[in-house]
Design an enzyme around this catalytic site. Structure first.
Site, PDB file in Angstrom:
ATOM      1  N   GLU A  18       0.893  -1.159   0.000  1.00  0.00           N
ATOM      2  CA  GLU A  18       0.000   0.000   0.000  1.00  0.00           C
ATOM      3  C   GLU A  18       0.932   1.210   0.000  1.00  0.00           C
ATOM      4  O   GLU A  18       1.841   1.282   0.822  1.00  0.00           O
ATOM      5  CB  GLU A  18      -0.877   0.033   1.259  1.00  0.00           C
ATOM      6  CG  GLU A  18      -1.814   1.246   1.235  1.00  0.00           C
ATOM      7  CD  GLU A  18      -2.623   1.430   2.519  1.00  0.00           C
ATOM      8  OE1 GLU A  18      -2.273   0.830   3.543  1.00  0.00           O
ATOM      9  OE2 GLU A  18      -3.600   2.208   2.463  1.00  0.00           O
TER      10      GLU A  18
ATOM     11  N   ARG B 196       5.237 -13.198   9.584  1.00  0.00           N
ATOM     12  CA  ARG B 196       5.979 -11.955   9.502  1.00  0.00           C
ATOM     13  C   ARG B 196       7.181 -12.097  10.431  1.00  0.00           C
ATOM     14  O   ARG B 196       7.215 -12.934  11.317  1.00  0.00           O
ATOM     15  CB  ARG B 196       4.972 -10.857   9.848  1.00  0.00           C
ATOM     16  CG  ARG B 196       5.276 -10.028  10.972  1.00  0.00           C
ATOM     17  CD  ARG B 196       4.193  -9.029  11.478  1.00  0.00           C
ATOM     18  NE  ARG B 196       3.081  -8.688  10.637  1.00  0.00           N
ATOM     19  CZ  ARG B 196       1.820  -8.796  11.074  1.00  0.00           C
ATOM     20  NH1 ARG B 196       1.543  -9.293  12.250  1.00  0.00           N
ATOM     21  NH2 ARG B 196       0.850  -8.415  10.294  1.00  0.00           N
TER      22      ARG B 196
ATOM     23  N   LYS C 272       4.919   0.220  10.502  1.00  0.00           N
ATOM     24  CA  LYS C 272       4.899   1.544   9.886  1.00  0.00           C
ATOM     25  C   LYS C 272       4.532   2.602  10.909  1.00  0.00           C
ATOM     26  O   LYS C 272       5.073   3.702  10.904  1.00  0.00           O
ATOM     27  CB  LYS C 272       3.852   1.573   8.750  1.00  0.00           C
ATOM     28  CG  LYS C 272       4.340   0.988   7.440  1.00  0.00           C
ATOM     29  CD  LYS C 272       3.246   1.140   6.379  1.00  0.00           C
ATOM     30  CE  LYS C 272       3.593   0.373   5.113  1.00  0.00           C
ATOM     31  NZ  LYS C 272       2.461   0.327   4.164  1.00  0.00           N
TER      32      LYS C 272
END
Length: 562
Positions: free
Chosen positions: A36, A261, A271
Site C-alpha cells: 500500500e 511476519r 509503519k
RNA sequence: UGGCCCGUAGUGUAACGGUAGCACCCCAGUUUUUGGUACUGGUAGUCCAGGUUCAAAUCCUGGCGGGCCAGCCA
C-alpha cells in the site's frame, strides 16, 4: 527477473514445486508483491519481496508489483515512487507488470453489482457505531442488520446513488451477506464498499466510493491470473472471505498462502512506530541510517546483495520469529569484505612525530587495495614526518596484552615502517597531545630484514596530506533486543539507545578518497566499513559507519573489566 | 472465555515414520603486515503427558506456551 539465487525448499516453495509437478496451474507461477503506498518499505518487506520475486524467478514465472491503493485518504504518489526505487535497488525487476488496484475499480464495481443482483450483498444504513455494536464479539455472535433483507432493486438503486455522491461519508455502506453468526469475524457481513469524498492519487475525483481490501485483493489476483498469493499470517483469517468472493463471483481463483511476519532484534518494524520515530524526532527521517527502512539501510551503506542473502538465510516459516541482527551484519561484512577497497582513516586523531625522519621528506608507499581481491590492485599512500594515529592505538599504561603503541614499544605502521615510541607530550590536564617516535629506515614497507617481529600493526595518515572529514558512527537504535519489552507503564521509546549516533568531527582520512561520491563504500582498515553520505561535499567529506569490523580486542578488554 | 495459526540448541532454519543437520552468536586454537579475513575444534536442542508403532521431532489425544482477529485500514 534479474536475481535468482539458489534457495532451499521452504513450505511455500514445496507447495509450488508440487503444484508445478501436478500441472495445477498449467505449470505457471505468478506471484505479486502488493504494497500500500502509504509509507516506506523496510527490512520486513524485503523478505516478502525476495520471497515473491525469488520464487517467481526460480520457477520461471513472474512477479507483479501491484499497489494496493484502495484508501485515498492514506495514499500518496511519493510513496509509489519510493517503493519502486527501493525494490529496484534491492535488485528485482517487475518488467511490464506494474499494476494498481485502482485500475480495477470499474471491474470491482461491476462485480459488486453482480453480488447485489445475486442477493449476496446489501446496502446498510447503519452508522459505523451501530455496525460495530452489532458485529458481536470474539465470543458472541453478531446480529443481522435491519437492512439486510432489502430488495435487490432498492439495493441497486441505493448503490448507484452512493456512487453518484448522493450520500455523505458514513451514511451507508455495501455489505456482503454472509453469516453474522460466524466465529470468523471477517465473515460477519463484511463491508465491501464505503463512501469517501476524497480524491484518489490516481483516479482523481472519479470515485467517491472505494472498495475495501478484502473485496479488492482476491479479485485483483484473479484479474492478473496470479497462481500463488503469498501474504502474512495476519490474513489467514481473511482467506475464507478471499475464497468466498472468488467463488460467488465464479472467476479465476488463485491460492492464498500465509507465511509469518518477521521481527529483527534491536529495532521496530511497524509503519506506525517507524513513523512515530520520525515524527518524534528520534531519528532524522525515514532514511536515517539507523532506520530499518530500505532507504535507511541504503544510506547506511548496506548492499542489496547482503540483504537478499540475509532473507535467503532466515528462510520462510509459519511461526513468527525475531531474527538476530547479527546475522544481517554478518551477511553485510561477508559481502563487503570481498568487495570494499581498503583505506586508512583515523577517527580520533593523535599526532605522532617521527623525530629521526627528515622534516621535508615525503614518500609514496604501496598499499594493497583489497587483500581479498588481487585484481583490485594497489595504490600509493603518502608518508611524512608528522602523522595521525588512532588515539586508542596508544596507551601510556599499556597492559601486557595491548599490542599497540606505548612508551618503549615498537609497532608497525601499516605498509610503512616500524616505529618505537620515545616520548610523550601532555597538556596541562595530563592528556596526551603528541607522541614522539623514531623509525627504522630498514623496515620500509613494513618488513624488517633482520626478521624482527612486532605484535601490532596500526593505521595512520600523513598529517599534511590528510583529508578532514566527519564520521557518523551508529549503534543499534534500541538498547533492548525486543524494544517492545519496556518497563511497566512505558513504551518502546523508553528503550531508545541514547548512543545510537556518535559524530566524530575532524577525522583524518588518506587522500585517495578525496573524490569519492555519495554511496561509495570502503573499509577503513581495522575499523569497519564506511560509505560516503549524501551530506558530503567536496572538501567537506561525511562518512557513515555502515558496520564495524569484528573486534576481538574489544572483547578481551570487556572481559578484564568486570 | 470463540475461531484460526504455530511450538526443534541462545537465535533462525532443516530432517520419505528410521544416525536430530546447517547458519549466526558464544568459547578455544591455527594462520595473518587489518586484534579483520580464512581455517580447525568446542558448548548447546525436539514444550509437557499419554497413545499408535519394531521405531515418533514427525502420526493421534489432552495439556501448556506463543501469535493473529471485534476499522466504513491494508
Amino acid at each position: 527477473m534479474t536475481v535468482a539465487e539458489p534457495q532451499s525448499a521452504d513450505f511455500i516453495r514445496t507447495i509450488i514445486a508440487n503444484d508445478t509437478k501436478a500441472n495445477k496451474w498449467g505449470g505457471r507461477v505468478v506471484t505479486r508483491f502488493p504494497p500500500e503506498p502509504n509509507g516506506q518499505l523496510h527490512i520486513g518487506h524485503a523478505m516478502s519481496i525476495c520471497l515473491n520475486f525469488g520464487v517467481a524467478a526460480e520457477f520461471g514465472g513472474r512477479c507483479h508489483l501491484r499497489f494496493d491503493d484502495t484508501n485515498p485518504v492514506k495514499e500518496e504518489t511519493r510513496y509509489v515512487e519510493a517503493i519502486k526505487t527501493d525494490i529496484r535497488w534491492l535488485g528485482w525487476d517487475w518488467g511490464e507488470h506494474e499494476y494498481y488496484a485502482s485500475d480495477y475499480f470499474d471491474a470491482l464495481y461491476q462485480w459488486a453489482l453482480q453480488l447485489i443482483k445475486a442477493g449476496k450483498a446489501f446496502i446498510d444504513d447503519q452508522s459505523p457505531d451501530q455496525i460495530r455494536e452489532t458485529r458481536g464479539t470474539l465470543t458472541s455472535p453478531g446480529i443481522d442488520s435491519p437492512y439486510r433483507n432489502r430488495g435487490i432493486e432498492e439495493n441497486l438503486n441505493l448503490f448507484d446513488r452512493m456512487k453518484s455522491g448522493d450520500f455523505s461519508e458514513g451514511a451507508c455502506v455495501l455489505r456482503a451477506k454472509i453469516d453474522m453468526g460466524s466465529p470468523n469475524l471477517n465473515l460477519r457481513d463484511p463491508v465491501m464498499y464505503r463512501i469517501l469524498h476524497t480524491p484518489h492519487h490516481r483516479t482523481g475525483d472519479k470515485w467517491c466510493i472505494y472498495p475495501m481490501y478484502d473485496f479488492t485483493h482476491g479479485q485483483s489476483d484473479s484479474i492478473e491470473t496470479v497462481t500463488h498469493s503469498l501474504c502474512d499470517t495476519g490474513y489467514a483469517d481473511h482467506r475464507p472471505l478471499y475464497d468466498w468472493y472468488l467463488d460467488e463471483l465464479d472467476v479465476y481463483h488463485p491460492q492464498q498462502i500465509e507465511f509469518a511476519r518477521r521481527n529483527l532484534t534491536y529495532t521496530v518494524m511497524s509503519k506506525r512506530k517507524l513513523n512515530a520515530l520520525v515524527e518524534g524526532d528520534h531519528v532524522a527521517g525515514w532514511d536515517d541510517p539507523r532506520m530499518p527502512t530500505l532507504s535507511g539501510l541504503r544510506r547506511r551503506g548496506y548492499t542489496p546483495e547482503s540483504i537478499r542473502e540475509f532473507c535467503r538465510r532466515i528462510g520462510v516459516a509459519k511461526r513468527e520469529s525475531r531474527d538476530d541482527i547479527s546475522l544481517l551484519e554478518h551477511c553485510l561484512r561477508e559481502d563487503l569484505n570481498k568487495r570494499a577497497p581498503r583505506v586508512m582513516g583515523v577517527l580520533q586523531p593523535l599526532k605522532v612525530i617521527i623525530d629521526n625522519y627528515p622534516e621535508d621528506r615525503v614518500e609514496s608507499l604501496d598499499a594493497i587495495n583489497n587483500p581479498e581481491d588481487p585484481s583490485a590492485g594497489t595504490r600509493q599512500v603518502p608518508f611524512s614526518r608528522e602523522l595521525f594515529i588512532e588515539r586508542n592505538d596508544f596507551r601510556e599504561d599499556a597492559p601486557r596484552k595491548f599490542f599497540r603503541l606505548a612508551p618503549g614499544r615498537e609497532v608497525r605502521l601499516r605498509y610503512a615502517y616500524f616505529i618505537t615510541c620515545t616520548d610523550v607530550l601532555k597538556d596541562d590536564s595530563g592528556n596526551v597531545v603528541e607522541v614522539h617516535c623514531i623509525y627504522d629506515p630498514a623496515t620500509r614497507g613494513g618488513d624488517s630484514p633482520d626478521g624482527r617481529k612486532v605484535k601490532g600493526t596500526i593505521h595512520w595518515v600523513s598529517a599534511q596530506h590528510a583529508l578532514d572529514a566527519q564520521v557518523r558512527a551508529y549503534e543499534h537504535l534500541f538498547s533492548a533486543p525486543d524494544p517492545e519489552n519496556a518497563p511497566e507503564g512505558q513504551d518502546y521509546t523508553s528503550n531508545l539507545n541514547p548512543e545510537s549516533l556518535m559524530v566524530y568531527e575532524s577525522c583524518k582520512i588518506e587522500p585517495s578518497v578525496a573524490d569519492s561520491t555519495p554511496g561509495y563504500r570502503m573499509q577503513f582498515e581495522r575499523q569497519g566499513y564506511f560509505c560516503v553520505d549524501p551530506d558530503s561535499e567536496p572538501g567537506k567529506l561525511v562518512f557513515n559507519r555502515t558496520v564495524g569490523l569484528r573486534d576481538s580486542w574489544a572483547k578481551v578488554q570487556q572481559k578484564s573489566k568486570p
